[in-house]
Write a protein that holds these residues in place. Structure first.
Motif, PDB file in Angstrom:
ATOM      1  N   LEU A   1       0.842  -1.183   0.000  1.00  9.04           N
ATOM      2  CA  LEU A   1       0.000   0.000   0.000  1.00  9.04           C
ATOM      3  C   LEU A   1       0.881   1.238   0.000  1.00  9.04           C
ATOM      4  CD1 LEU A   1      -2.285  -1.228   2.917  1.00  9.04           C
ATOM      5  CD2 LEU A   1      -2.844  -1.362   0.479  1.00  9.04           C
ATOM      6  N   SER A   2       0.412   2.275  -0.662  1.00  7.67           N
ATOM      7  CA  SER A   2       1.136   3.545  -0.691  1.00  7.67           C
ATOM      8  C   SER A   2       0.164   4.673  -0.388  1.00  7.67           C
ATOM      9  CB  SER A   2       1.782   3.756  -2.072  1.00  7.67           C
ATOM     10  OG  SER A   2       2.514   4.972  -2.097  1.00  7.67           O
ATOM     11  N   TYR A   3       0.404   5.375   0.730  1.00  7.91           N
ATOM     12  CA  TYR A   3      -0.450   6.486   1.151  1.00  7.91           C
ATOM     13  C   TYR A   3       0.268   7.802   0.844  1.00  7.91           C
ATOM     14  CZ  TYR A   3      -2.788   2.757   3.712  1.00  7.91           C
ATOM     15  OH  TYR A   3      -3.446   1.593   4.054  1.00  7.91           O
ATOM     16  N   GLU A   4      -0.304   8.605  -0.053  1.00  7.09           N
ATOM     17  CA  GLU A   4       0.397   9.781  -0.553  1.00  7.09           C
ATOM     18  C   GLU A   4      -0.468  11.038  -0.489  1.00  7.09           C
ATOM     19  OE1 GLU A   4       2.190   8.882  -4.402  1.00  7.09           O
ATOM     20  OE2 GLU A   4       2.063   6.740  -3.934  1.00  7.09           O
ATOM     21  N   ASP A   5       0.202  12.191  -0.444  1.00  5.98           N
ATOM     22  CA  ASP A   5      -0.511  13.472  -0.389  1.00  5.98           C
ATOM     23  C   ASP A   5       0.374  14.581  -0.977  1.00  5.98           C
ATOM     24  OD1 ASP A   5      -2.329  15.432   0.125  1.00  5.98           O
ATOM     25  OD2 ASP A   5      -1.709  15.703   2.212  1.00  5.98           O
ATOM     26  N   PRO A   6       0.173  14.912  -2.280  1.00  4.46           N
ATOM     27  CA  PRO A   6      -0.763  14.265  -3.220  1.00  4.46           C
ATOM     28  C   PRO A   6      -0.091  13.112  -3.953  1.00  4.46           C
ATOM     29  CG  PRO A   6       0.221  16.156  -4.255  1.00  4.46           C
ATOM     30  CD  PRO A   6       0.800  16.113  -2.852  1.00  4.46           C
ATOM     31  N   ILE A   7      -0.854  12.392  -4.771  1.00  3.44           N
ATOM     32  CA  ILE A   7      -0.268  11.377  -5.651  1.00  3.44           C
ATOM     33  C   ILE A   7       0.323  12.113  -6.841  1.00  3.44           C
ATOM     34  CG2 ILE A   7      -0.734   9.405  -7.142  1.00  3.44           C
ATOM     35  CD1 ILE A   7      -2.952   8.575  -5.237  1.00  3.44           C
ATOM     36  N   GLU A   8       1.649  12.155  -6.918  1.00  4.07           N
ATOM     37  CA  GLU A   8       2.313  12.923  -7.969  1.00  4.07           C
ATOM     38  C   GLU A   8       2.708  12.068  -9.166  1.00  4.07           C
ATOM     39  OE1 GLU A   8       5.600  14.795  -6.068  1.00  4.07           O
ATOM     40  OE2 GLU A   8       4.371  16.213  -4.946  1.00  4.07           O
ATOM     41  N   THR A   9       3.001  10.792  -8.906  1.00  3.50           N
ATOM     42  CA  THR A   9       3.470   9.903  -9.969  1.00  3.50           C
ATOM     43  C   THR A   9       2.686   8.607  -9.910  1.00  3.50           C
ATOM     44  OG1 THR A   9       5.701  10.826  -9.694  1.00  3.50           O
ATOM     45  CG2 THR A   9       5.502   8.813 -10.998  1.00  3.50           C
ATOM     46  N   GLU A  10       2.170   8.155 -11.044  1.00  3.10           N
ATOM     47  CA  GLU A  10       1.442   6.893 -11.084  1.00  3.10           C
ATOM     48  C   GLU A  10       2.400   5.733 -10.851  1.00  3.10           C
ATOM     49  OE1 GLU A  10      -1.476   4.250 -14.022  1.00  3.10           O
ATOM     50  OE2 GLU A  10      -0.649   6.183 -14.687  1.00  3.10           O
ATOM     51  N   LEU A  11       2.072   4.895  -9.905  1.00  2.38           N
ATOM     52  CA  LEU A  11       2.920   3.764  -9.533  1.00  2.38           C
ATOM     53  C   LEU A  11       2.661   2.575 -10.453  1.00  2.38           C
ATOM     54  CD1 LEU A  11       4.920   2.418  -7.592  1.00  2.38           C
ATOM     55  CD2 LEU A  11       3.005   1.974  -6.050  1.00  2.38           C
ATOM     56  N   MET A  12       3.700   2.126 -11.148  1.00  2.00           N
ATOM     57  CA  MET A  12       3.569   1.024 -12.094  1.00  2.00           C
ATOM     58  C   MET A  12       4.019  -0.281 -11.438  1.00  2.00           C
ATOM     59  SD  MET A  12       2.309   2.734 -14.513  1.00  2.00           S
ATOM     60  CE  MET A  12       2.275   1.553 -15.850  1.00  2.00           C
ATOM     61  N   HIS A  13       3.232  -0.730 -10.478  1.00  2.00           N
ATOM     62  CA  HIS A  13       3.475  -2.017  -9.821  1.00  2.00           C
ATOM     63  C   HIS A  13       2.118  -2.703  -9.703  1.00  2.00           C
ATOM     64  CE1 HIS A  13       4.381  -5.071  -6.824  1.00  2.00           C
ATOM     65  NE2 HIS A  13       5.666  -4.794  -6.926  1.00  2.00           N
ATOM     66  N   PRO A  14       1.994  -3.940 -10.200  1.00  2.00           N
ATOM     67  CA  PRO A  14       0.674  -4.585 -10.252  1.00  2.00           C
ATOM     68  C   PRO A  14       0.039  -4.864  -8.903  1.00  2.00           C
ATOM     69  CG  PRO A  14       2.409  -6.158 -10.792  1.00  2.00           C
ATOM     70  CD  PRO A  14       3.057  -4.812 -10.750  1.00  2.00           C
ATOM     71  N   ASN A  15       0.842  -4.932  -7.837  1.00  2.00           N
ATOM     72  CA  ASN A  15       0.295  -5.347  -6.549  1.00  2.00           C
ATOM     73  C   ASN A  15       0.498  -4.334  -5.420  1.00  2.00           C
ATOM     74  OD1 ASN A  15      -0.632  -7.922  -7.501  1.00  2.00           O
ATOM     75  ND2 ASN A  15       1.503  -8.607  -7.511  1.00  2.00           N
ATOM     76  N   ILE A  16       0.832  -3.099  -5.769  1.00  2.00           N
ATOM     77  CA  ILE A  16       0.920  -2.036  -4.772  1.00  2.00           C
ATOM     78  C   ILE A  16      -0.112  -0.978  -5.134  1.00  2.00           C
ATOM     79  CG2 ILE A  16       2.340  -0.256  -3.698  1.00  2.00           C
ATOM     80  CD1 ILE A  16       4.790  -1.926  -4.217  1.00  2.00           C
ATOM     81  N   SER A  17      -1.048  -0.738  -4.223  1.00  2.71           N
ATOM     82  CA  SER A  17      -2.147   0.196  -4.471  1.00  2.71           C
ATOM     83  C   SER A  17      -1.840   1.565  -3.878  1.00  2.71           C
ATOM     84  CB  SER A  17      -3.444  -0.341  -3.861  1.00  2.71           C
ATOM     85  OG  SER A  17      -3.767  -1.602  -4.404  1.00  2.71           O
ATOM     86  N   GLN A  18      -2.149   2.616  -4.633  1.00  5.78           N
ATOM     87  CA  GLN A  18      -1.953   3.985  -4.173  1.00  5.78           C
ATOM     88  C   GLN A  18      -3.255   4.557  -3.618  1.00  5.78           C
ATOM     89  OE1 GLN A  18      -0.144   5.255  -8.048  1.00  5.78           O
ATOM     90  NE2 GLN A  18       1.196   6.451  -6.729  1.00  5.78           N
ATOM     91  N   PHE A  19      -3.139   5.312  -2.523  1.00  7.68           N
ATOM     92  CA  PHE A  19      -4.304   5.948  -1.918  1.00  7.68           C
ATOM     93  C   PHE A  19      -3.998   7.415  -1.627  1.00  7.68           C
ATOM     94  CE2 PHE A  19      -4.687   1.461  -0.904  1.00  7.68           C
ATOM     95  CZ  PHE A  19      -6.020   1.201  -1.185  1.00  7.68           C
ATOM     96  N   GLN A  20      -4.937   8.279  -1.973  1.00  4.66           N
ATOM     97  CA  GLN A  20      -4.808   9.703  -1.701  1.00  4.66           C
ATOM     98  C   GLN A  20      -5.221   9.989  -0.250  1.00  4.66           C
ATOM     99  OE1 GLN A  20      -3.879  12.608  -3.580  1.00  4.66           O
ATOM    100  NE2 GLN A  20      -4.046  13.462  -1.525  1.00  4.66           N
ATOM    101  N   ILE A  21      -4.351  10.661   0.480  1.00  4.11           N
ATOM    102  CA  ILE A  21      -4.652  11.053   1.852  1.00  4.11           C
ATOM    103  C   ILE A  21      -5.499  12.320   1.838  1.00  4.11           C
ATOM    104  CG2 ILE A  21      -3.659  11.827   4.041  1.00  4.11           C
ATOM    105  CD1 ILE A  21      -1.109  10.275   3.221  1.00  4.11           C
ATOM    106  N   ASN A  22      -6.485  12.351   2.702  1.00 10.88           N
ATOM    107  CA  ASN A  22      -7.327  13.547   2.847  1.00 10.88           C
ATOM    108  C   ASN A  22      -7.533  13.795   4.331  1.00 10.88           C
ATOM    109  OD1 ASN A  22      -9.125  15.637   2.754  1.00 10.88           O
ATOM    110  ND2 ASN A  22     -10.756  14.510   1.724  1.00 10.88           N
ATOM    111  N   GLU A  23      -6.718  14.662   4.900  1.00 15.31           N
ATOM    112  CA  GLU A  23      -6.757  14.887   6.342  1.00 15.31           C
ATOM    113  C   GLU A  23      -8.033  15.592   6.798  1.00 15.31           C
ATOM    114  OE1 GLU A  23      -4.948  13.492   8.319  1.00 15.31           O
ATOM    115  OE2 GLU A  23      -3.072  13.020   7.302  1.00 15.31           O
ATOM    116  N   SER A  24      -8.783  16.181   5.880  1.00 15.84           N
ATOM    117  CA  SER A  24     -10.033  16.836   6.260  1.00 15.84           C
ATOM    118  C   SER A  24     -11.182  15.839   6.418  1.00 15.84           C
ATOM    119  CB  SER A  24     -10.415  17.892   5.211  1.00 15.84           C
ATOM    120  OG  SER A  24     -10.633  17.295   3.949  1.00 15.84           O
ATOM    121  N   ASP A  25     -10.937  14.585   6.038  1.00 18.45           N
ATOM    122  CA  ASP A  25     -11.945  13.535   6.166  1.00 18.45           C
ATOM    123  C   ASP A  25     -11.449  12.529   7.208  1.00 18.45           C
ATOM    124  OD1 ASP A  25     -13.624  11.326   5.938  1.00 18.45           O
ATOM    125  OD2 ASP A  25     -13.859  11.546   3.779  1.00 18.45           O
ATOM    126  N   SER A  26     -12.210  12.318   8.252  1.00 19.03           N
ATOM    127  CA  SER A  26     -11.778  11.435   9.348  1.00 19.03           C
ATOM    128  C   SER A  26     -11.569   9.998   8.902  1.00 19.03           C
ATOM    129  CB  SER A  26     -12.808  11.473  10.484  1.00 19.03           C
ATOM    130  OG  SER A  26     -14.076  11.013  10.024  1.00 19.03           O
TER     131      SER A  26
END
Length: 206
Positions: free
Chosen positions: A18-43
């Protein structure tokens, strides 16, 4: 983010994470690692909340955009002790200052002085490219000959610089000698002097 993305893409495709990023700047080219956008304004999608629920997905590797809070720092080391590979960034001026920063965030000396806690620290800067046609050289103490910008420039550059950036890095891989300094809370001055005697090239020297 480019360096982190490259490291994650080199991870074996037989493993996932898993990859937690803020913001997602580069698309991750790995078939089994998922990217997630962090949003600190949402609990529900803040970094701490997403990180706490990450083990339910049984990841082999977890990337955290940045460690800047106590809870995130403690969870990172807790998951590392549980066998996960943890990757993250910390804003410091030199590699060994990472330990001081983590102590400030509440990570204990015992955890940091363990040989299995931190496998390596990469500290890097991107410098402007000097023009090879008009740059000037100078002799500096402890560094020998260095090259500097010619602010007047020439017909192939703009005030001594050409397009592009030059990466300058220091890669610190702790040894048993370093763990002695961490355990004694000698975090910077004496430790840096000892590293220099052992031939370590700081980012300033590089």
């Amino acid at each position: 983010s480019v360096t982190t993305t490259s490291l994650l893409e080199m991870y074996p495709i037989t493993k996932g994470g898993l990859s937690y990023e803020d913001p997602i700047e580069t698309e991750l080219m790995h078939p089994n690692i998922s990217q997630f956008q962090i949003n600190e304004s949402d609990s529900r999608t803040g970094l701490k909340e997403m990180l706490r629920g990450s083990l339910r997905k049984d990841p082999d590797i977890i990337n955290i955009a940045e460690i800047r809070e106590r809870d995130v720092a403690l969870l990172t080391f807790e998951y590392a002790r549980g066998g996960r590979v943890m990757v993250s960034t910390v804003h410091v001026t030199e590699a060994i200052a990472t330990y001081e920063r983590l102590i400030d965030l509440g990570v204990g000396i015992n955890a940091l002085s363990s040989s299995k806690s931190i496998l390596g620290i990469l500290n890097q800067r991107l410098l402007k490219q000097l023009c090879s046609e008009c740059m000037v050289d100078e002799i500096l103490h402890n560094a020998g000959k260095v090259f500097k910008q010619n602010p007047e420039g020439c017909n192939v550059c703009v005030r001594g610089f050409v397009p592009g950036r030059l990466p300058v890095s220091e890669l610190f891989i702790p040894t048993s000698k370093d763990f002695e300094f961490i355990g004694q809370s000698k975090i910077l001055d004496a430790w840096r002097d000892d590293l220099l005697k052992r031939g370590f090239k700081t980012i300033a020297l590089r």
